[in-house]
Design an enzyme around this catalytic site. Structure first.
Site, short mmCIF file in Angstrom:
data_model
loop_
_atom_site.label_atom_id
_atom_site.label_comp_id
_atom_site.label_asym_id
_atom_site.label_seq_id
_atom_site.Cartn_x
_atom_site.Cartn_y
_atom_site.Cartn_z
CE LYS A 53 -4.38 1.27 0.18
NZ LYS A 53 -5.59 0.64 -0.36
CG ASP B 57 -7.32 3.66 -0.81
OD1 ASP B 57 -7.84 2.55 -0.72
OD2 ASP B 57 -7.38 4.50 0.11
P1 NDP Z 1 -12.78 8.20 -2.71
O1 NDP Z 1 -11.79 9.24 -2.40
O2 NDP Z 1 -13.23 7.99 -4.11
O3 NDP Z 1 -14.10 8.39 -1.81
C1 NDP Z 1 -14.11 8.53 -0.41
C2 NDP Z 1 -15.43 9.17 -0.07
O4 NDP Z 1 -15.65 9.17 1.32
C3 NDP Z 1 -15.49 10.60 -0.52
O5 NDP Z 1 -16.80 10.86 -0.95
C4 NDP Z 1 -15.16 11.38 0.76
O6 NDP Z 1 -15.69 12.68 0.74
C5 NDP Z 1 -15.88 10.51 1.75
N1 NDP Z 1 -15.36 10.63 3.10
C6 NDP Z 1 -14.09 10.77 3.53
N2 NDP Z 1 -14.04 10.81 4.85
C7 NDP Z 1 -15.31 10.68 5.28
C8 NDP Z 1 -15.92 10.63 6.55
N3 NDP Z 1 -15.19 10.74 7.67
N4 NDP Z 1 -17.26 10.45 6.61
C9 NDP Z 1 -17.99 10.33 5.49
N5 NDP Z 1 -17.47 10.38 4.27
C10 NDP Z 1 -16.15 10.57 4.17
O7 NDP Z 1 -12.19 6.83 -2.12
P2 NDP Z 1 -12.62 5.35 -2.44
O8 NDP Z 1 -14.07 5.28 -2.72
O9 NDP Z 1 -11.66 4.78 -3.40
O10 NDP Z 1 -12.31 4.64 -1.03
C11 NDP Z 1 -13.27 4.58 0.03
C12 NDP Z 1 -12.88 3.46 0.99
O11 NDP Z 1 -12.85 2.23 0.27
C13 NDP Z 1 -11.51 3.60 1.63
O12 NDP Z 1 -11.55 3.02 2.92
C14 NDP Z 1 -10.63 2.75 0.73
O13 NDP Z 1 -9.45 2.31 1.38
C15 NDP Z 1 -11.58 1.60 0.44
N6 NDP Z 1 -11.26 0.80 -0.72
C16 NDP Z 1 -11.13 1.37 -1.96
C17 NDP Z 1 -10.86 0.58 -3.06
C18 NDP Z 1 -10.84 1.13 -4.45
O14 NDP Z 1 -10.83 0.32 -5.37
N7 NDP Z 1 -10.86 2.42 -4.65
C19 NDP Z 1 -10.62 -0.87 -2.91
C20 NDP Z 1 -10.87 -1.38 -1.58
C21 NDP Z 1 -11.15 -0.55 -0.55
P3 NDP Z 1 -14.77 13.91 0.23
O15 NDP Z 1 -14.36 13.58 -1.17
O16 NDP Z 1 -15.69 15.05 0.32
O17 NDP Z 1 -13.62 13.95 1.19
#
Ligand code: NDP
Length: 445
Positions: free
Chosen positions: A126, A166
């Site tokens: 990572k 991520d």
């Molecule tokens: P993104 O950056 O695309 O999305 C994250 C989202 O969560 C954004 O909408 C962000 O809002 C919001 N967010 C951040 N912090 C908070 C909070 N405290 N409460 C509510 N919403 C919040 O990331 P991903 O979708 O890629 O990743 C999301 C999760 O999934 C992470 O834990 C990541 O490690 C996990 N993951 C991702 C993978 C992937 O393929 N992308 C694979 C496996 C796991 P804002 O943009 O306004 O900050």
């Protein structure tokens, strides 16, 4: 003291100020206690748990770049190459101001087991940076990504370490990173996944993690003779994972009632309209508050935790780590939630998981339920090696069967170790055994 407790104590002592890493190690090792006890002598002799909790390599570097005002900015870059026993290191890059070594280590550690669970030959790693892409111009993002890759390129490679996206790293960032790697190395290879389709990206990769989480929930329910169709679902987040999950839920006939961000959440009791979400998210990278201004009957509430107080059958946390604490877990139970399936990494605190277990919820732990993203990344690596591109249906079908296999293998492992139905134990055990056997077979490394 038992071997598991000894190693947990060592990890806490030797890795100070890394609470997320401690939490991930405790969660995995405590649930593996029964597996470790069955092989304690051999594992101890091989220092297996000590090696498993120590990354093979940890790289930290300076990332200087120039902002639009001509000011030099400096961030820190990380890549933790955790375990390559079953394949090249593989895992995403996170760009977020909260990133530090402990967070990257927790994510890398979890990735080892997750990647093993997919059944594909990929090790775990990572990386990322404390860079905040929010509010930056395209040129600033490009400048940062180019500087980041100018150091990272020497540590990665298509058969060595293959990063992906991520939080904060989507197709745009992967494009700039890939371009800089190609320029420095003068080679066009599958060194990153999550690439745009035009230069080697796989169909379904943008949606894969969210789709996979929903397939996982669907399959968990099916095992209990239930259907996801008609169920009310609360989701957190509004990013890559949440968006993929939202699309698949609606396709399968579930009713999605929330999306959220760090500042607040939307509740639409009539069901979230995906065309409006798409316009806000992909059309102009807007804020979720806009949804409530455009859709009559939808409400915007301040505070991200409130999303777990909404009545629902299924909760899919898709935002970030530790977003569901004990209080939120209790609120979910009180409001009728029967299933929690984790799209984000480690979104539930240990206390929240205890609430799910005490109340008999169906619980799909992150490393199993969100493995769809890395699984399709693995399929992207295969397509790049073959220099061909599979259709949407081909990739989607492979993803679906991988998720079904993960549920089946985790349930089988749980049963084998006497904890029938415990997907957390089953996922950890199924992921662990393969890696442990490969490590022992490869000698003292
Ligand atoms: P993104 O950056 O695309 O999305 C994250 C989202 O969560 C954004 O909408 C962000 O809002 C919001 N967010 C951040 N912090 C908070 C909070 N405290 N409460 C509510 N919403 C919040 O990331 P991903 O979708 O890629 O990743 C999301 C999760 O999934 C992470 O834990 C990541 O490690 C996990 N993951 C991702 C993978 C992937 O393929 N992308 C694979 C496996 C796991 P804002 O943009 O306004 O900050």
């Amino acid at each position: 003291m038992s071997y598991v407790d000894e190693v947990i104590a060592q990890v806490v002592e030797k890795n100070p100020v890394q609470p997320e890493f401690h939490q991930a190690v405790k969660e995995v090792l405590e649930s593996l206690r029964v597996v470790v006890e069955a092989n304690e002598e051999e594992f101890r002799k091989n220092a297996l748990l000590e090696r498993l909790t120590n990354p093979e390599r940890q790289i930290m570097f300076r990332v200087p770049w120039v902002d639009d005002k001509g000011q030099v900015q400096v961030n820190t870059g990380f890549r933790v190459q955790f375990n390559s026993a079953i394949g090249p290191y593989k895992g995403g890059l996170r760009f977020h101001p909260s990133v530090n070594l402990g967070i990257i280590k927790f994510l890398g550690f979890e990735q080892v087991f997750k990647n093993s669970l997919t059944g594909l030959p990929i090790g775990g790693g990572k990386g990322g940076s404390d860079f905040d892409p929010k509010g930056k111009s395209d040129r600033e993002i490009m400048a940062f990504c180019q500087s980041f890759m100018t150091e990272l390129y020497r540590h990665i490679g298509a058969d060595t370490d293959v990063p992906a996206g991520d939080i904060g790293v989507g197709a745009r960032e992967i494009g700039y990173l890939f371009g800089q790697y190609k320029r420095i190395r003068n080679e066009f290879v599958g060194v990153l996944t999550g690439k745009p389709r035009e230069f080697g990206g796989s169909r379904v990769r943008p949606e894969a993690t969210g789709y996979g989480t929903v397939y996982f929930a669907q399959h968990m329910l099916k095992e209990k003779g239930q259907d996801i169709k008609g169920k009310t679902v609360a989701i957190s987040g509004f990013g890559n994972v949440a968006w993929g999950a939202a699309q698949k839920l609606v396709q399968l006939g579930a009713k999605l009632v929330t999306i959220s961000g760090p500042d607040g959440y939307i509740y639409d009791p009539d069901g979230i309209k995906l065309d409006i979400v798409k316009d806000i998210k992909l059309g102009h990278r807007g804020r979720i508050k806009e949804y409530a201004e455009r859709v009559p009957g939808a409400e915007y509430h301040e505070g991200c935790k409130g999303v777990w107080t909404v009545p629902c059958d299924i909760a899919l946390p898709c935002a970030t780590q530790n977003e569901i604490d004990e209080e939120s877990a209790k609120a979910l139970v009180a409001n009728g939630c029967k299933v929690v399936c984790e799209g984000a990494n480690m979104p539930s605190t240990p206390e929240a998981i205890a609430v799910y277990q005490d109340n008999g919820l169906l619980y799909g732990p992150a490393k199993a339920a969100n493995a769809g993203g890395v699984a399709v990344s693995g399929l992207e690596m295969s397509q790049n090696s073959y220099r061909l591109s599979w259709t949407f249906e081909e990739v989607d079908n492979k993803l679906k069967s991988i998720m079904e296999n993960i549920v089946a293998n985790s349930l089988a492992a749980a049963k084998e170790y006497g904890h029938e139905g415990d997907l957390m134990l089953g996922a950890n055990a199924a992921g662990f055994v393969k890696v442990a056997n490969a490590m022992v077979a490869q000698g003292v490394l």
